[in-house]
Enzyme design. Structure first.
Site, PDB file in Angstrom:
ATOM      1  N   GLY A 100       0.771  -1.238   0.000  1.00  0.00           N
ATOM      2  CA  GLY A 100       0.000   0.000   0.000  1.00  0.00           C
ATOM      3  C   GLY A 100       0.802   1.289   0.000  1.00  0.00           C
ATOM      4  O   GLY A 100       0.327   2.304   0.495  1.00  0.00           O
ATOM      5  N   THR A 101       1.997   1.276  -0.623  1.00  0.00           N
ATOM      6  CA  THR A 101       2.734   2.553  -0.677  1.00  0.00           C
ATOM      7  C   THR A 101       2.018   3.552  -1.591  1.00  0.00           C
ATOM      8  O   THR A 101       2.073   4.758  -1.351  1.00  0.00           O
ATOM      9  CB  THR A 101       4.193   2.365  -1.142  1.00  0.00           C
ATOM     10  OG1 THR A 101       4.205   1.875  -2.476  1.00  0.00           O
ATOM     11  CG2 THR A 101       4.954   1.421  -0.233  1.00  0.00           C
ATOM     12  N   ASN A 102       1.340   3.064  -2.619  1.00  0.00           N
ATOM     13  CA  ASN A 102       0.571   3.981  -3.472  1.00  0.00           C
ATOM     14  C   ASN A 102      -0.641   4.527  -2.729  1.00  0.00           C
ATOM     15  O   ASN A 102      -1.000   5.691  -2.889  1.00  0.00           O
ATOM     16  CB  ASN A 102       0.161   3.298  -4.778  1.00  0.00           C
ATOM     17  CG  ASN A 102       1.278   3.327  -5.791  1.00  0.00           C
ATOM     18  OD1 ASN A 102       1.607   4.375  -6.336  1.00  0.00           O
ATOM     19  ND2 ASN A 102       1.911   2.172  -6.008  1.00  0.00           N
ATOM     20  N   MET A 129      -4.185  -6.744  -7.057  1.00  0.00           N
ATOM     21  CA  MET A 129      -3.688  -7.849  -7.892  1.00  0.00           C
ATOM     22  C   MET A 129      -4.799  -8.829  -8.252  1.00  0.00           C
ATOM     23  O   MET A 129      -4.721 -10.015  -7.946  1.00  0.00           O
ATOM     24  CB  MET A 129      -2.551  -8.580  -7.162  1.00  0.00           C
ATOM     25  CG  MET A 129      -1.392  -7.696  -6.785  1.00  0.00           C
ATOM     26  SD  MET A 129      -0.664  -6.871  -8.208  1.00  0.00           S
ATOM     27  CE  MET A 129       0.655  -5.955  -7.418  1.00  0.00           C
ATOM     28  N   ASN A 164      -6.093   2.870 -12.750  1.00  0.00           N
ATOM     29  CA  ASN A 164      -5.092   1.917 -12.244  1.00  0.00           C
ATOM     30  C   ASN A 164      -3.700   2.492 -12.449  1.00  0.00           C
ATOM     31  O   ASN A 164      -3.454   3.204 -13.422  1.00  0.00           O
ATOM     32  CB  ASN A 164      -5.210   0.599 -13.038  1.00  0.00           C
ATOM     33  CG  ASN A 164      -4.160  -0.413 -12.644  1.00  0.00           C
ATOM     34  OD1 ASN A 164      -3.963  -0.700 -11.465  1.00  0.00           O
ATOM     35  ND2 ASN A 164      -3.462  -0.980 -13.621  1.00  0.00           N
ATOM     36  N   ILE A 193      -7.627  -9.380 -11.615  1.00  0.00           N
ATOM     37  CA  ILE A 193      -8.165  -8.832 -12.868  1.00  0.00           C
ATOM     38  C   ILE A 193      -9.686  -8.768 -12.760  1.00  0.00           C
ATOM     39  O   ILE A 193     -10.331  -9.704 -12.288  1.00  0.00           O
ATOM     40  CB  ILE A 193      -7.693  -9.678 -14.073  1.00  0.00           C
ATOM     41  CG1 ILE A 193      -6.181  -9.453 -14.265  1.00  0.00           C
ATOM     42  CG2 ILE A 193      -8.460  -9.298 -15.341  1.00  0.00           C
ATOM     43  CD1 ILE A 193      -5.561 -10.215 -15.409  1.00  0.00           C
ATOM     44  N   LEU A 194     -10.238  -7.630 -13.173  1.00  0.00           N
ATOM     45  CA  LEU A 194     -11.683  -7.422 -13.047  1.00  0.00           C
ATOM     46  C   LEU A 194     -12.366  -7.686 -14.387  1.00  0.00           C
ATOM     47  O   LEU A 194     -11.835  -7.327 -15.439  1.00  0.00           O
ATOM     48  CB  LEU A 194     -11.939  -5.993 -12.568  1.00  0.00           C
ATOM     49  CG  LEU A 194     -11.368  -5.717 -11.158  1.00  0.00           C
ATOM     50  CD1 LEU A 194     -11.251  -4.226 -10.899  1.00  0.00           C
ATOM     51  CD2 LEU A 194     -12.195  -6.404 -10.087  1.00  0.00           C
ATOM     52  N   HIS A 204       0.157   1.371 -13.173  1.00  0.00           N
ATOM     53  CA  HIS A 204       0.934   0.221 -13.645  1.00  0.00           C
ATOM     54  C   HIS A 204       2.407   0.619 -13.711  1.00  0.00           C
ATOM     55  O   HIS A 204       2.730   1.702 -14.226  1.00  0.00           O
ATOM     56  CB  HIS A 204       0.433  -0.241 -15.016  1.00  0.00           C
ATOM     57  CG  HIS A 204       1.170  -1.440 -15.509  1.00  0.00           C
ATOM     58  ND1 HIS A 204       0.916  -2.714 -15.019  1.00  0.00           N
ATOM     59  CD2 HIS A 204       2.182  -1.559 -16.390  1.00  0.00           C
ATOM     60  CE1 HIS A 204       1.750  -3.556 -15.601  1.00  0.00           C
ATOM     61  NE2 HIS A 204       2.532  -2.892 -16.433  1.00  0.00           N
TER      62      HIS A 204
HETATM   63  C1  GAR Z   1       3.022  -1.007  -7.536  1.00  0.00           C
HETATM   64  O1  GAR Z   1       4.293  -0.961  -8.130  1.00  0.00           O
HETATM   65  C2  GAR Z   1       1.940  -0.999  -8.593  1.00  0.00           C
HETATM   66  O2  GAR Z   1       2.230  -0.190  -9.694  1.00  0.00           O
HETATM   67  C3  GAR Z   1       1.928  -2.450  -8.989  1.00  0.00           C
HETATM   68  O3  GAR Z   1       2.083  -3.146  -7.775  1.00  0.00           O
HETATM   69  C4  GAR Z   1       2.795  -2.345  -6.838  1.00  0.00           C
HETATM   70  C5  GAR Z   1       1.988  -2.218  -5.570  1.00  0.00           C
HETATM   71  O4  GAR Z   1       2.704  -1.577  -4.547  1.00  0.00           O
HETATM   72  N1  GAR Z   1       0.723  -2.780  -9.687  1.00  0.00           N
HETATM   73  C6  GAR Z   1       0.679  -3.640 -10.708  1.00  0.00           C
HETATM   74  O5  GAR Z   1       1.639  -4.264 -11.086  1.00  0.00           O
HETATM   75  C7  GAR Z   1      -0.682  -3.791 -11.352  1.00  0.00           C
HETATM   76  N2  GAR Z   1      -0.570  -4.402 -12.648  1.00  0.00           N
HETATM   77  P1  GAR Z   1       2.009  -0.876  -3.302  1.00  0.00           P
HETATM   78  O6  GAR Z   1       1.057  -1.908  -2.684  1.00  0.00           O
HETATM   79  O7  GAR Z   1       3.138  -0.537  -2.380  1.00  0.00           O
HETATM   80  O8  GAR Z   1       1.271   0.330  -3.795  1.00  0.00           O
END
Ligand code: GAR
Length: 200
Positions: A15-17, A91, A108, A93-94, A110
């Protein structure tokens, strides 16, 4: 008080994003408010981040719900009057049923410059492993609308990040997050919220 778009953030892991979105509230994000965090993994650290920020959480598990997973997800989002769904490391797919229910209201992040290193099977660290294996010199991140094609919806924002000699997937992943994802995800969220408010 100004009306704000009700945002749900869907997560699966660290969950850093999500944290970048929480930290951007009131500064970069002024047209929306995160009112719900939904995880498809009960152990996701992202849930702790949401709790610390006093944001309501919900856990919806595919292995418990089977083919009712998306119905439950839709029901939960509707109950909370969610107007914008942000996939932040979600993670799963919908299906078209889900994406059509919230058409134009799902975005989203990516971790590559789409159309490179994207689509089914490209997620998380795997994306950076493949970029390094290919030998590209520049990668980055993309925020896009979500439709029924994995990573196939209209691009909202992209930011490039340089690959350095000696990079390994973990180091590259962190650089792409710091220099691209955590910047363009809040900015894109604000942009889409503003556009949605215009439709009021
Ligand atoms: C992030 O790098 C995000 O872009 C990627 O997973 C990571 C989640 O990190 N998402 C994908 O690859 C989706 N196709 P986070 O949980 O620290 O945000």
């Amino acid at each position: 008080m100004l009306r704000k778009i009700n945002i749900a953030v869907l997560v699966s892991g660290g969950g850093t994003n999500l944290q970048a979105l929480i930290d951007a509230q009131g500064s970069v994000i002024t047209s929306g408010k995160i009112t719900l965090v939904v995880s498809n993994n009960k152990d996701a650290y992202a849930l702790e981040r949401a709790k610390k920020a006093n944001i309501e959480t919900a856990i919806v598990l595919r292995k418990e719900l089977g083919d009712k997973f998306e119905d439950k997800l839709i029901e939960t989002l509707k109950e909370h009057n969610i107007e914008l769904i942000v996939l932040a490391g979600f993670m799963s797919i919908l299906s078209e049923k889900f994406t059509k229910t919230f058409e134009g209201r799902i975005i989203n992040v990516h971790p590559s410059l789409i159309p490179s290193f994207c689509g089914k099977g490209f997620y998380g660290l795997k994306v950076h492993e493949e970029a390094l294996k290919y030998g590209v010199k520049v990668t980055g991140a993309t925020v896009h609308f979500v439709n029924e094609i994995p990573d196939g919806g209209k691009i909202i924002m992209q930011k490039a990040v340089e690959i350095q000699d000696g990079d390994i997937p973990e180091i590259l992943q962190k650089r792409v997050m710091e220099q691209a994802e955590w910047i363009i995800l809040p900015k894109s969220t604000e942009k889409v919220c503003k556009e949605l408010l215009k439709k009021d």
